[in-house]
Design a protein around this motif. Structure first.
Motif, PDB file in Angstrom:
ATOM      1  N   LYS A 208       3.871 -60.587  15.287  1.00 17.34           N
ATOM      2  CA  LYS A 208       5.014 -59.901  14.697  1.00 17.34           C
ATOM      3  C   LYS A 208       5.185 -60.302  13.238  1.00 17.34           C
ATOM      4  O   LYS A 208       5.179 -61.483  12.920  1.00 17.34           O
ATOM      5  CB  LYS A 208       6.281 -60.278  15.463  1.00 17.34           C
ATOM      6  N   GLU A 210       7.570 -59.742   9.570  1.00 18.03           N
ATOM      7  CA  GLU A 210       8.831 -59.238   9.030  1.00 18.03           C
ATOM      8  C   GLU A 210       8.620 -58.954   7.558  1.00 18.03           C
ATOM      9  O   GLU A 210       7.912 -59.681   6.864  1.00 18.03           O
ATOM     10  CB  GLU A 210       9.953 -60.258   9.234  1.00 18.03           C
ATOM     11  N   ASP A 223       9.339 -64.333   6.096  1.00 19.20           N
ATOM     12  CA  ASP A 223       9.528 -65.051   7.360  1.00 19.20           C
ATOM     13  C   ASP A 223       8.270 -65.854   7.714  1.00 19.20           C
ATOM     14  O   ASP A 223       7.514 -66.239   6.843  1.00 19.20           O
ATOM     15  CB  ASP A 223       9.910 -64.062   8.465  1.00 19.20           C
ATOM     16  N   GLU A 224       8.092 -66.135   8.994  1.00 18.00           N
ATOM     17  CA  GLU A 224       6.898 -66.887   9.415  1.00 18.00           C
ATOM     18  C   GLU A 224       5.763 -65.901   9.667  1.00 18.00           C
ATOM     19  O   GLU A 224       6.002 -64.744   9.997  1.00 18.00           O
ATOM     20  CB  GLU A 224       7.192 -67.697  10.673  1.00 18.00           C
TER      21      GLU A 224
HETATM   22 MG   LIG Z   1      12.433 -65.556  13.643  1.00 13.83          MG
END
Ligand SMILES: [Mg+2]
Ligand SMILES: Nc1ncnc2c1ncn2[C@@H]1O[C@H](COP(=O)(O)OP(=O)(O)OP(=O)(O)O)[C@@H](O)[C@H]1O
Length: 292
Positions: A208, A210, A223-224
């Motif tokens: 995922k 972002e 984000d990560e």
């Molecule tokens: Mg998160």
């Protein structure tokens, strides 16, 4: 190494605490993001931190951001976190924090899947499709997909599960051009990362990303990135379809929790020391295998 459950930076304004990260403002255009050692399972934050987990997430994210910088701009600033906090707060940020551009988050979880697992497998069993993308009949749990697919999810409110949505929902949220840009960048990031990881004996089943916009409206990765928390990493030599392969993520914690009488609402059961240690080792193994 002492585990950090929650950072306490008093020299900067606290903006929010997420499930794993604490966010502080650095001026009005940057953020200090501190990755704690908190672990969540089934969207519940556990009371027991996993020592070293925050450093693993931070090290892996910066490794991937460097490697993938040619695909899309990202939120990195290169500013050392030790330089934006007070002297007596430096040990809280060392190795586990980053100073990033403060972006306007795009409220879509940009998920890429190369394999059929998790919510993708559930949706496929129910409808033969994932996020409106029809898939061939006869696929099994953990089957490799004919080609990687973009399966966006709507960010859920605190405590709720993210919801898979079709591409049209992304278009409604951000417009046709931006939606297509996000889809193609997501698939490119996934294919480059999974080709690299394959050479290290790791399958990236799904992941995922972002994204956010800077003041000029330019798309950035934030984000990560490609960590065990945001991805499913499977050791390639233990991969088989027809079940759920072992992974470098929270599977160990989840499997143990599944044996407990617990209704998946807070508070979660306390983890035995053995589960904490094995999980910490799994996180360290992911970073060593991918970056060495
Ligand atoms: Mg998160
Ligand atoms: N450069 C950035 N600018 C603005 N927000 C960011 C940036 N990088 C990450 N974020 C946000 O910081 C938060 C990170 O915290 P954490 O991952 O712990 O949250 P979370 O529990 O996953 O919550 P969320 O549901 O919002 O992702 C996320 O909300 C993420 O969207």
């Amino acid at each position: 190494m002492a585990a950090l459950h929650q950072s306490q930076i008093r020299s900067l304004p606290l903006l929010a605490r997420g499930k794993v990260r604490d966010m502080y403002a650095v001026g009005d255009d940057k953020l200090l993001i501190v990755a704690s050692d908190r672990i969540s399972a089934f969207d519940v934050i556990l009371d027991d931190p996993i020592p070293g987990k925050g450093q693993v997430l931070t090290e892996l994210t910066s490794f991937w951001l460097d490697k993938l910088a040619h695909v899309v701009p990202n939120h990195s600033t290169g500013i050392a976190p030790e330089d934006v906090v007070a002297a007596d707060e430096r040990d809280q940020v060392a190795g586990r924090a980053v100073v990033v551009k403060r972006l306007k988050p795009i409220l879509v979880e940009a998920v890429a899947r190369g394999y059929l697992i998790g919510s993708g497998w559930k949706d496929y069993q129910a409808t033969g499709a994932v996020c409106g993308i029809s898939l061939p009949a006869g696929l099994k749990q953990a089957s490799r997909l004919p080609e990687p697919i973009f399966t966006p999810a709507a960010k859920a409110e605190v405590g709720a599960h993210d919801e898979n949505v079709d591409f049209e929902r992304v278009v409604a949220e951000v417009g046709q051009d931006m939606a297509e840009q996000i889809r193609s960048i997501t698939l490119r990031l996934y294919s480059e990362a999974s080709a690299y990881a394959a050479g290290k004996g790791i399958i990236i089943a799904d992941t995922k990303f972002e994204f956010g916009l800077d003041a000029a409206g330019a798309l950035h990765l934030m984000d990560e990135v490609l960590t065990p928390d945001s991805s499913r990493f499977w050791p390639a030599d233990q991969y088989a379809e027809g079940g759920s392969p072992p992974s470098f993520d929270k599977q160990f914690v989840r499997d143990w929790l599944e044996t407990q009488p617990w209704d998946k609402t807070p508070p979660a059961p306390r983890l035995p020391a053995e589960v904490i240690e094995k999980t910490a080792a799994k996180y360290r193994e992911a970073v060593t295998r991918l970056t060495s």
